[in-house]
Design an enzyme around this catalytic site. Sequence first.
Site, PDB file in Angstrom:
ATOM      1  N   GLU A  11      -9.768  -1.865  13.828  1.00 45.96           N
ATOM      2  CA  GLU A  11     -10.133  -2.761  12.731  1.00 45.96           C
ATOM      3  C   GLU A  11      -8.989  -3.731  12.448  1.00 45.96           C
ATOM      4  OE1 GLU A  11     -10.480  -0.763   8.878  1.00 45.96           O
ATOM      5  OE2 GLU A  11      -9.819  -2.659   8.008  1.00 45.96           O
ATOM      6  N   ARG A  37      -1.709  -6.264  12.563  1.00 38.73           N
ATOM      7  CA  ARG A  37      -2.663  -5.669  13.517  1.00 38.73           C
ATOM      8  C   ARG A  37      -3.170  -6.715  14.510  1.00 38.73           C
ATOM      9  NH1 ARG A  37      -6.393  -1.357  10.270  1.00 38.73           N
ATOM     10  NH2 ARG A  37      -4.683  -0.167   9.340  1.00 38.73           N
ATOM     11  N   ARG A  72       0.848  -1.199   0.000  1.00 40.69           N
ATOM     12  CA  ARG A  72       0.000   0.000   0.000  1.00 40.69           C
ATOM     13  C   ARG A  72       0.883   1.249   0.000  1.00 40.69           C
ATOM     14  NH1 ARG A  72      -5.462  -1.644   2.199  1.00 40.69           N
ATOM     15  NH2 ARG A  72      -5.631  -3.630   1.090  1.00 40.69           N
ATOM     16  N   SER A 127     -11.394  -6.764   7.046  1.00 32.69           N
ATOM     17  CA  SER A 127     -12.518  -6.312   6.202  1.00 32.69           C
ATOM     18  C   SER A 127     -13.005  -7.511   5.415  1.00 32.69           C
ATOM     19  CB  SER A 127     -12.063  -5.286   5.174  1.00 32.69           C
ATOM     20  OG  SER A 127     -11.831  -4.077   5.773  1.00 32.69           O
ATOM     21  N   ARG A 187      -0.447   1.825  13.150  1.00 39.89           N
ATOM     22  CA  ARG A 187      -1.142   0.661  12.582  1.00 39.89           C
ATOM     23  C   ARG A 187      -1.057   0.576  11.069  1.00 39.89           C
ATOM     24  NH1 ARG A 187      -7.398   1.465  13.367  1.00 39.89           N
ATOM     25  NH2 ARG A 187      -7.753   3.336  12.177  1.00 39.89           N
ATOM     26  N   HIS A 188      -0.245   1.430  10.467  1.00 39.50           N
ATOM     27  CA  HIS A 188      -0.094   1.388   9.010  1.00 39.50           C
ATOM     28  C   HIS A 188       1.332   1.036   8.597  1.00 39.50           C
ATOM     29  CE1 HIS A 188      -3.864   3.724   9.077  1.00 39.50           C
ATOM     30  NE2 HIS A 188      -4.075   3.104   7.920  1.00 39.50           N
ATOM     31  N   GLU A 195       0.546   4.108   0.925  1.00 45.09           N
ATOM     32  CA  GLU A 195      -0.194   5.035   1.777  1.00 45.09           C
ATOM     33  C   GLU A 195       0.800   5.813   2.601  1.00 45.09           C
ATOM     34  OE1 GLU A 195      -3.724   3.681   4.470  1.00 45.09           O
ATOM     35  OE2 GLU A 195      -2.987   1.943   3.375  1.00 45.09           O
TER      36      GLU A 195
HETATM   37  P1  AMO Z   1      -8.613  -3.754   3.559  1.00 38.85           P
HETATM   38  O1  AMO Z   1      -8.085  -2.730   2.645  1.00 38.85           O
HETATM   39  O2  AMO Z   1      -9.523  -3.284   4.645  1.00 38.85           O
HETATM   40  O3  AMO Z   1      -9.433  -4.859   2.757  1.00 38.85           O
HETATM   41  O4  AMO Z   1      -7.409  -4.553   4.198  1.00 38.85           O
HETATM   42  C1  AMO Z   1      -7.615  -5.730   4.958  1.00 38.85           C
HETATM   43  C2  AMO Z   1      -6.961  -5.607   6.323  1.00 38.85           C
HETATM   44  O5  AMO Z   1      -5.580  -5.334   6.173  1.00 38.85           O
HETATM   45  C3  AMO Z   1      -5.135  -4.514   7.246  1.00 38.85           C
HETATM   46  N1  AMO Z   1      -4.540  -3.286   6.699  1.00 38.85           N
HETATM   47  C4  AMO Z   1      -3.345  -2.805   7.054  1.00 38.85           C
HETATM   48  N2  AMO Z   1      -2.439  -3.244   7.933  1.00 38.85           N
HETATM   49  C5  AMO Z   1      -1.288  -2.553   8.037  1.00 38.85           C
HETATM   50  N3  AMO Z   1      -0.995  -1.440   7.309  1.00 38.85           N
HETATM   51  C6  AMO Z   1      -1.892  -0.956   6.403  1.00 38.85           C
HETATM   52  N4  AMO Z   1      -1.570   0.101   5.670  1.00 38.85           N
HETATM   53  C7  AMO Z   1      -3.129  -1.642   6.239  1.00 38.85           C
HETATM   54  N5  AMO Z   1      -4.189  -1.479   5.437  1.00 38.85           N
HETATM   55  C8  AMO Z   1      -5.040  -2.475   5.733  1.00 38.85           C
HETATM   56  C9  AMO Z   1      -6.329  -4.214   8.116  1.00 38.85           C
HETATM   57  C10 AMO Z   1      -7.488  -4.471   7.179  1.00 38.85           C
HETATM   58  O6  AMO Z   1      -8.637  -4.847   7.869  1.00 38.85           O
HETATM   59  N6  AMO Z   1      -9.546  -6.978  -0.172  1.00 38.85           N
HETATM   60  C11 AMO Z   1     -10.017  -6.473   1.093  1.00 38.85           C
HETATM   61  C12 AMO Z   1     -10.318  -7.590   2.070  1.00 38.85           C
HETATM   62  C13 AMO Z   1     -11.486  -8.452   1.649  1.00 38.85           C
HETATM   63  O7  AMO Z   1     -12.593  -7.888   1.508  1.00 38.85           O
HETATM   64  O8  AMO Z   1     -11.303  -9.662   1.478  1.00 38.85           O
HETATM   65  C14 AMO Z   1      -8.970  -5.521   1.657  1.00 38.85           C
HETATM   66  O9  AMO Z   1      -7.857  -5.450   1.220  1.00 38.85           O
HETATM   67  O10 AMO Z   1      -6.316  -5.144   9.185  1.00 38.85           O
END
Ligand code: AMO
Length: 429
Positions: free
Chosen positions: A352, A403, A205, A355, A213-214, A207
């Site tokens: 969270e 997480r 990502r 998802s 948590r990211h 981001e």
């Molecule tokens: P989503 O984008 O919510 O859903 O990502 C799924 C889970 O990944 C974790 N997460 C992260 N952990 C650490 N750093 C980050 N930048 C980060 N972004 C997300 C979270 C999140 O809940 N394809 C969908 C999932 C699905 O519907 O099957 C998806 O990627 O714990």
Amino acid sequence: MQRTMIGKVEPCKSVKIQGFVEHLRDKKSMQFLVVRDITGSIQVTIEKEKLPEIAEKVSGLLVDSVVTITGEVFKSEFVKLNGMELIPTSLEVESYSEALPIAKDSSIDQKMDYRWIDLRDPKNIAIFKISTFIEKCMRDYMINCDAIEIHTPKISVQSSEGGSEVFKVDYFGQPAFLTQSPQLYKQMAMSAGFEKVFEIGPYYRAESSFTNRHATEFMGFDVEMSYIESHHDVMDLEEGLIKYVLERVSQNYGDVLENVFNTKVVVPTNIPRLKFKDVVEILEKEYGYKSIKNDLDQESEKLIGKYVLDKYNSEFVFVTDYPFEARAFYSMKCEEDPKYTKSFDLIWNGQEITSGAQREHRYNVLKSQIEEKGINSENMKDYLEFFKYGCPPHGGLGLGLARFFVKLLNLQTIKEVCYIFRGPNRIKP
Ligand code: AMO
């Protein structure tokens, strides 16, 4: 002579041990070393007059040098560490350490610079032993559900979660991306008739988030399953998985969690499910919190975490039926109110961790949802093909492992549980 692991060393035995010098005291007539391997530590006692050659080698050592020592083990009431000591007959220095650049009280970012030294801390090694065990439990659980393990490619021409948060790759002159999640390819497995799949693999990502948590690269646990009736079937699976994993962790690592991480595993009995629009009302009524728009922010996750803990005595809550505006194009809309989707997040102690959703599997509807999100469906042409030749109704979830570990181990930041953390300004070591 064969190596004995330090955790297995017993008095009245001749042994060969190998490990890092954890501690070193060089007195006038005596030297005391503590040597550590992955199973434990032992004191090595050297009388300088009796063992001048060994004493000379030790006097040139710094902490964290690596040694091989053979000798006899004796019981000793004067030694606090396991009540025994090793009297060496030989000592080899395998590798000299310079003065260490980090200490226990260094900042997390200084520690990250020298992550391999930081990882030597037994508490850090315990994190990775526990995460190994958890991933095994997740795998076991899915295999017991007759799921197939897949490994989707991480280089792709399509982006799965929408938005601009993708790392671009130059693929032999053709533009490509690192996948943000296995989403598109795990759905392909449903069109392939695999019925139930899982994957443990990396997410990328782009981001620019500087939070605890990211990460820009992290490991996810993904599931996709066919012939569901709604997203509740996916939540049922996750609820079973969470109970199974936490039960096993508590049986196998309950004491480590308590003694090293100062926390306890609470295995949920029943995870409450609350609709997004009800959560909005609850937070307004209970806490006067009004800033939720189409998605939960960090503060509202905390508040709903607190609410379910007080009201249901549950550390977990599924928030369901998010607005389409807040979810990715592949989420299926609710028949009774298409403003909302058959989606959910799992929140653990106010954060969270997962998802999931039922997906839209009908070609024409999916295509129009892609367009509704302002994405050019031409760019999703290859993905759309998966739905042209028969595709069962299906849904799934993605759980962020880092997480999950942070919550389980009661830690502060995902930097502590990523083997090597990657963030917007960290691409080293
Ligand atoms: P989503 O984008 O919510 O859903 O990502 C799924 C889970 O990944 C974790 N997460 C992260 N952990 C650490 N750093 C980050 N930048 C980060 N972004 C997300 C979270 C999140 O809940 N394809 C969908 C999932 C699905 O519907 O099957 C998806 O990627 O714990």
